[in-house]
Design an enzyme around this catalytic site. Structure first.
Site, PDB file in Angstrom:
ATOM      1  N   GLU A 184       2.415  -0.733   4.660  1.00  0.00           N
ATOM      2  CA  GLU A 184       2.057   0.631   4.248  1.00  0.00           C
ATOM      3  C   GLU A 184       3.351   1.394   3.967  1.00  0.00           C
ATOM      4  OE1 GLU A 184      -0.674   2.302   3.649  1.00  0.00           O
ATOM      5  OE2 GLU A 184      -2.317   1.185   4.562  1.00  0.00           O
ATOM      6  N   HIS A 235       0.846  -1.203   0.000  1.00  0.00           N
ATOM      7  CA  HIS A 235       0.000   0.000   0.000  1.00  0.00           C
ATOM      8  C   HIS A 235       0.877   1.247   0.000  1.00  0.00           C
ATOM      9  CE1 HIS A 235      -3.500  -2.268   1.872  1.00  0.00           C
ATOM     10  NE2 HIS A 235      -2.501  -3.011   2.330  1.00  0.00           N
ATOM     11  N   TYR A 236       0.268   2.386  -0.330  1.00  0.00           N
ATOM     12  CA  TYR A 236       0.835   3.651   0.143  1.00  0.00           C
ATOM     13  C   TYR A 236      -0.110   4.206   1.194  1.00  0.00           C
ATOM     14  CZ  TYR A 236      -2.012   6.402  -3.329  1.00  0.00           C
ATOM     15  OH  TYR A 236      -3.005   6.973  -4.081  1.00  0.00           O
TER      16      TYR A 236
HETATM   17 ZN   LIG Z   1      -4.034   0.612   0.678  1.00  0.00          ZN
END
Ligand SMILES: [Zn+2]
Length: 251
Positions: free
Chosen positions: A89, A24-25
């Site tokens: 993340e 993810h970011y």
């Molecule tokens: Zn995400």
């Protein structure tokens, strides 16, 4: 690695089955805001790890626990991906707050962390995905600036070499639907364009407009084949280990 425990977690049904990695970011203005939200019990979101732009890693949820990162999602027909995945993340403001390149210091750490996770949990290449791959109608992360090719060179995920599309190639919506589904995207008629955008963000990042052009069609074929090779290699490896398990008492 620094610890910052998040309350947003619960137990995995099958703690021994972790066979997927979701990247993810953060998509928030700063790392601090993102970390606060990922640890806020009211937000009900988290991840196992957060990697800052300078390469600092935060551990929010222990890997044997289920972090709340993928949300409503689907891959290879399976939902509840939080139950079987590790979520990372990667700090970046994202498309909403000023999407920018992922710095080298951050990518070097992401690469190391992913390599270690993939090796330790035996996560096959076709089970390394972006959030947008598993939730294309809702998500754009980690986005078209993320260096998937670099990770694949390190043995994490899939990035087949690109060939020049030949002019005789025909572009067929039905074929592209079939290719996307074979790669692992969960599709319905209204999801085909979002899934095509997600595919382009990941595998043809120079243009992610959801249009089925010749280059996208050619890329779909390359990627589909690479995913099939990864699945075949994984199933033959598990078949071999099963055979060994059966045969070992015969020695
Ligand atoms: Zn995400």
């Amino acid at each position: 690695m620094r610890d910052r425990p998040s309350p947003n977690q619960n137990s995995r049904d099958e703690p021994s089955r972790i066979d997927m990695l979701v990247l993810h970011y953060t998509g928030m203005a700063t790392a601090g805001v993102a970390l606060e939200r990922l640890c806020d019990p009211r937000a009900r979101v988290s991840a196992h790890y957060v990697v800052e732009e300078d390469g600092v890693i935060w551990r929010l949820v222990p890997e044997h626990r289920r972090a709340f990162h993928a949300g409503v999602s689907c891959w290879e027909g399976e939902s509840d991906l939080n139950a079987v995945s590790v979520g990372i993340e990667i700090v970046n403001p994202g498309h909403e707050w000023g999407y920018r390149r992922f710095p080298e210091a951050q990518m070097a750490v992401v690469e190391l962390l992913c390599r270690e996770l993939v090796a330790r949990h035996t996560i096959p290449p076709h089970r390394v995905v972006g959030h947008s791959d598993v939730a294309p109608q809702r998500k754009s992360d980690p986005g078209e600036l993320f260096d998937w090719a670099r990770l694949a060179r390190a043995g994490v995920g899939i990035w087949p070499p690109r060939s020049t599309p030949h002019t005789g190639l025909t572009v067929s919506a039905a074929q592209s639907f079939d290719d996307l589904a074979s790669i692992g995207y969960c599709l319905s008629v209204d999801l085909q364009t979002p899934a095509l955008v997600a595919f382009q963000r990941r595998f043809r990042p120079s243009c992610c407009d959801g249009q089925l052009d010749i280059e996208t069609a050619a890329r779909l074929t390359e990627v589909r084949r690479a995913f099939a090779r990864s699945r075949a290699a994984t199933s033959s490896a598990s078949h071999t280990s099963k055979l060994k398990a059966v045969c070992s008492p015969c020695k």
